[in-house]
Scaffold this motif. Structure first.
Motif, PDB file in Angstrom:
ATOM      1  N   GLY A   1     -97.248 -78.703  63.037  1.00 66.07           N
ATOM      2  CA  GLY A   1     -96.420 -77.908  62.137  1.00 66.07           C
ATOM      3  C   GLY A   1     -96.898 -77.830  60.712  1.00 66.07           C
ATOM      4  O   GLY A   1     -97.004 -76.761  60.138  1.00 66.07           O
ATOM      5  N   THR A   2     -97.217 -78.966  60.116  1.00 67.00           N
ATOM      6  CA  THR A   2     -97.426 -78.985  58.676  1.00 67.00           C
ATOM      7  C   THR A   2     -98.617 -78.150  58.221  1.00 67.00           C
ATOM      8  O   THR A   2     -98.579 -77.548  57.164  1.00 67.00           O
ATOM      9  N   GLY A   3     -99.707 -78.159  58.981  1.00 63.99           N
ATOM     10  CA  GLY A   3    -100.901 -77.458  58.536  1.00 63.99           C
ATOM     11  C   GLY A   3    -101.600 -78.146  57.379  1.00 63.99           C
ATOM     12  O   GLY A   3    -102.643 -77.693  56.909  1.00 63.99           O
ATOM     13  N   SER A   4    -101.051 -79.255  56.898  1.00 70.87           N
ATOM     14  CA  SER A   4    -101.586 -79.930  55.714  1.00 70.87           C
ATOM     15  C   SER A   4    -102.999 -80.442  55.939  1.00 70.87           C
ATOM     16  O   SER A   4    -103.737 -80.671  54.991  1.00 70.87           O
ATOM     17  N   GLU A   5    -103.375 -80.607  57.212  1.00 68.55           N
ATOM     18  CA  GLU A   5    -104.713 -81.100  57.518  1.00 68.55           C
ATOM     19  C   GLU A   5    -105.821 -80.112  57.135  1.00 68.55           C
ATOM     20  O   GLU A   5    -106.981 -80.493  57.014  1.00 68.55           O
ATOM     21  N   VAL A   6    -105.460 -78.830  56.942  1.00 69.20           N
ATOM     22  CA  VAL A   6    -106.472 -77.828  56.576  1.00 69.20           C
ATOM     23  C   VAL A   6    -106.123 -77.118  55.259  1.00 69.20           C
ATOM     24  O   VAL A   6    -106.591 -76.026  54.986  1.00 69.20           O
ATOM     25  N   THR A   7    -105.283 -77.743  54.437  1.00 69.43           N
ATOM     26  CA  THR A   7    -104.946 -77.182  53.126  1.00 69.43           C
ATOM     27  C   THR A   7    -105.113 -78.264  52.060  1.00 69.43           C
ATOM     28  O   THR A   7    -105.130 -79.458  52.372  1.00 69.43           O
ATOM     29  N   PRO A   8    -105.188 -77.872  50.785  1.00 75.38           N
ATOM     30  CA  PRO A   8    -105.312 -78.864  49.710  1.00 75.38           C
ATOM     31  C   PRO A   8    -103.973 -79.330  49.153  1.00 75.38           C
ATOM     32  O   PRO A   8    -103.947 -80.212  48.292  1.00 75.38           O
ATOM     33  N   TRP A   9    -102.852 -78.775  49.628  1.00 79.36           N
ATOM     34  CA  TRP A   9    -101.580 -79.011  48.962  1.00 79.36           C
ATOM     35  C   TRP A   9    -100.833 -80.223  49.491  1.00 79.36           C
ATOM     36  O   TRP A   9    -100.837 -80.516  50.691  1.00 79.36           O
ATOM     37  N   ALA A  10    -100.167 -80.895  48.562  1.00 83.02           N
ATOM     38  CA  ALA A  10     -99.225 -81.959  48.910  1.00 83.02           C
ATOM     39  C   ALA A  10     -97.969 -81.749  48.087  1.00 83.02           C
ATOM     40  O   ALA A  10     -98.040 -81.445  46.894  1.00 83.02           O
ATOM     41  N   THR A  11     -96.823 -81.899  48.733  1.00 78.83           N
ATOM     42  CA  THR A  11     -95.545 -81.792  48.029  1.00 78.83           C
ATOM     43  C   THR A  11     -95.036 -83.187  47.713  1.00 78.83           C
ATOM     44  O   THR A  11     -94.927 -84.038  48.599  1.00 78.83           O
ATOM     45  N   ILE A  12     -94.743 -83.413  46.452  1.00 76.39           N
ATOM     46  CA  ILE A  12     -94.210 -84.690  45.987  1.00 76.39           C
ATOM     47  C   ILE A  12     -92.828 -84.433  45.399  1.00 76.39           C
ATOM     48  O   ILE A  12     -92.660 -83.549  44.556  1.00 76.39           O
ATOM     49  N   TRP A  13     -91.856 -85.207  45.848  1.00 75.36           N
ATOM     50  CA  TRP A  13     -90.462 -84.970  45.491  1.00 75.36           C
ATOM     51  C   TRP A  13     -89.998 -85.955  44.430  1.00 75.36           C
ATOM     52  O   TRP A  13     -90.443 -87.106  44.384  1.00 75.36           O
ATOM     53  N   ASP A  14     -89.076 -85.485  43.612  1.00 74.84           N
ATOM     54  CA  ASP A  14     -88.364 -86.344  42.660  1.00 74.84           C
ATOM     55  C   ASP A  14     -86.886 -86.043  42.859  1.00 74.84           C
ATOM     56  O   ASP A  14     -86.279 -85.259  42.127  1.00 74.84           O
ATOM     57  N   SER A  15     -86.327 -86.668  43.890  1.00 77.21           N
ATOM     58  CA  SER A  15     -84.954 -86.322  44.281  1.00 77.21           C
ATOM     59  C   SER A  15     -83.946 -86.731  43.215  1.00 77.21           C
ATOM     60  O   SER A  15     -82.914 -86.075  43.058  1.00 77.21           O
ATOM     61  N   ALA A  16     -84.235 -87.777  42.463  1.00 78.81           N
ATOM     62  CA  ALA A  16     -83.286 -88.220  41.426  1.00 78.81           C
ATOM     63  C   ALA A  16     -83.105 -87.162  40.350  1.00 78.81           C
ATOM     64  O   ALA A  16     -82.019 -87.011  39.784  1.00 78.81           O
ATOM     65  N   ASN A  17     -84.171 -86.405  40.095  1.00 79.27           N
ATOM     66  CA  ASN A  17     -84.110 -85.373  39.059  1.00 79.27           C
ATOM     67  C   ASN A  17     -84.146 -83.958  39.631  1.00 79.27           C
ATOM     68  O   ASN A  17     -84.339 -82.996  38.872  1.00 79.27           O
ATOM     69  N   LEU A  18     -83.971 -83.852  40.951  1.00 79.43           N
ATOM     70  CA  LEU A  18     -83.947 -82.558  41.636  1.00 79.43           C
ATOM     71  C   LEU A  18     -85.183 -81.718  41.301  1.00 79.43           C
ATOM     72  O   LEU A  18     -85.092 -80.537  40.959  1.00 79.43           O
ATOM     73  N   LYS A  19     -86.358 -82.359  41.437  1.00 81.72           N
ATOM     74  CA  LYS A  19     -87.612 -81.676  41.164  1.00 81.72           C
ATOM     75  C   LYS A  19     -88.575 -81.878  42.321  1.00 81.72           C
ATOM     76  O   LYS A  19     -88.442 -82.822  43.103  1.00 81.72           O
TER      77      LYS A  19
END
Length: 366
Positions: free
Chosen positions: A141-159
């Motif tokens: 599903g993720t496709g992250s293995e063939v892309t440069p992107w990573a999503t990093i969350w900051d749930s405390a600050n809703l970012k």
């Protein structure tokens, strides 16, 4: 007009392809980043058997949706204890691969806050040091293995932050469908719908090109045909392989286009309502299809390769497909009233991913 497609990831696909890590890591010290259940599933032992003494460091407590609150300590321990490692192997779903992408980007101070400040600035930067990455997905599903992107969350600050540098392209991706046989139905559905969203988002995208379209159309057809059947037969290796290939093709498609409006909406739904990513980015697909249809004749032609010439029929088919997987398709199904839904879509259209959506400036918010 000349159009460019670029993907630098060496990709290995097929049963038993996990063994490729021996050749790819020759004469190197290796760190493994994986998920908590990997040890009980025997995956860490398999990697250890293949690498022997090369496996020098293991992170096995990766959490879903990597958050700055957990990443900070993990990052600093990693650079203190695994600084001698040349290569990081990410083994798991999108969260494991995203976590590994964050870990391989070294700061001058070795502190995570320095990386976070660079991300918050929203400008390209050259890391002080970096490690090579081998990505091995255990979900389709993720496709992250063939892309440069990573999503990093900051749930405390809703970012949320999007990390993407030249070094965060994996050196290699290993897609071994046998690693996906134990994935339960819920995760199979959620990750499979993430792949569907990646493919569709790459079509209604201002950055689309003929090569990304080819991968996307093929991926959509595979997911629509395969995912319901797989959910009824989770141990079917042939169906697992088809979904793994579909997810990889979707990843190749959006590796060049980035995502668009459905993903931009999903970030708010995950931060504010806790919706799992695969559901958050797919439940709006019928609605977004309606917003995309008629914006660009060339994009319509590509969408119609999959869905035929009638918008109403296309949306109904997509809704029925999602409903067959027990995924509801209205904001109200997730506790979001009409006013909040309008705000979320309006905000999403202004985001970086929302601006990739064809006709973003003209799209009605309803």
């Amino acid at each position: 007009m000349s159009q460019k497609f670029h993907n630098p990831v060496a990709t290995f696909f097929g049963n038993d392809s996990l063994k490729e890590i021996r050749t790819l890591t020759e004469n190197q010290h290796v760190a493994l980043v994986t998920f908590p259940e990997a040890r009980s599933l025997g995956l860490i032992d398999r990697v250890q058997a293949l690498l022997g003494d090369r496996l020098a460091y293991i992170v096995e407590d990766v959490q879903p949706n990597p958050d700055v609150a957990q990443l900070a300590g993990l990052y600093e321990r990693f650079w203190q204890q695994a600084g001698h490692c040349h290569t990081v192997i990410a083994l798991g779903g999108g969260s494991a691969i995203d976590t590994a992408k964050a870990l391989i980007v070294g700061t001058q101070s070795g502190r995570f806050n320095e990386l976070l400040e660079l991300l918050a600035a929203g400008q390209a930067f050259t890391p002080a040091q970096a490690k090579s990455l081998i990505a091995i997905p255990t979900t389709a599903g993720t496709g992250s293995e063939v892309t440069p992107w990573a999503t990093i969350w900051d749930s405390a600050n809703l970012k949320k932050y999007s990390l993407h540098l030249e070094c965060t392209w994996p050196k290699a991706a290993i897609i071994d469908p046998q690693l996906m046989l134990t994935v339960p139905r819920g995760i199979t559905v959620s990750t499979g719908l993430d792949a569907l969203s990646h493919a569709m988002e790459s079509i209604w995208n201002v950055n689309a090109n003929p090569v990304s379209d080819t991968f996307a159309v093929s991926a959509i057809g595979d997911v629509l045909a395969c995912l319901p059947a797989l959910c009824k037969d989770l141990g079917n290796l042939e169906l697992r392989a088809r979904m793994a290939l579909a997810a990889m093709k979707a990843g190749l498609a959006f590796s060049n286009t980035k995502t668009a409006l459905a993903h931009s909406i999903s970030y708010e739904m995950t931060l504010r309502h806790g919706l799992p990513h695969g559901i958050a980015c797919s439940f709006t697909l019928p609605m977004v299809l309606g917003l995309a249809w008629g914006r660009d004749p060339a994009r319509d032609q590509v969408l119609q390769q999959v869905f035929g010439p009638d918008l109403g029929t296309a949306q109904q088919r997509l809704r029925q497909f999602l409903h067959s997987l027990d995924v509801k398709t209205d904001f109200s199904d997730y506790g979001v009233d009409a006013n909040e839904a309008e705000q979320i879509v309006g905000y999403a259209l202004l985001g970086a991913r929302g601006k990739n959506f064809i006709g973003a400036e003209r799209s009605p918010v309803h």
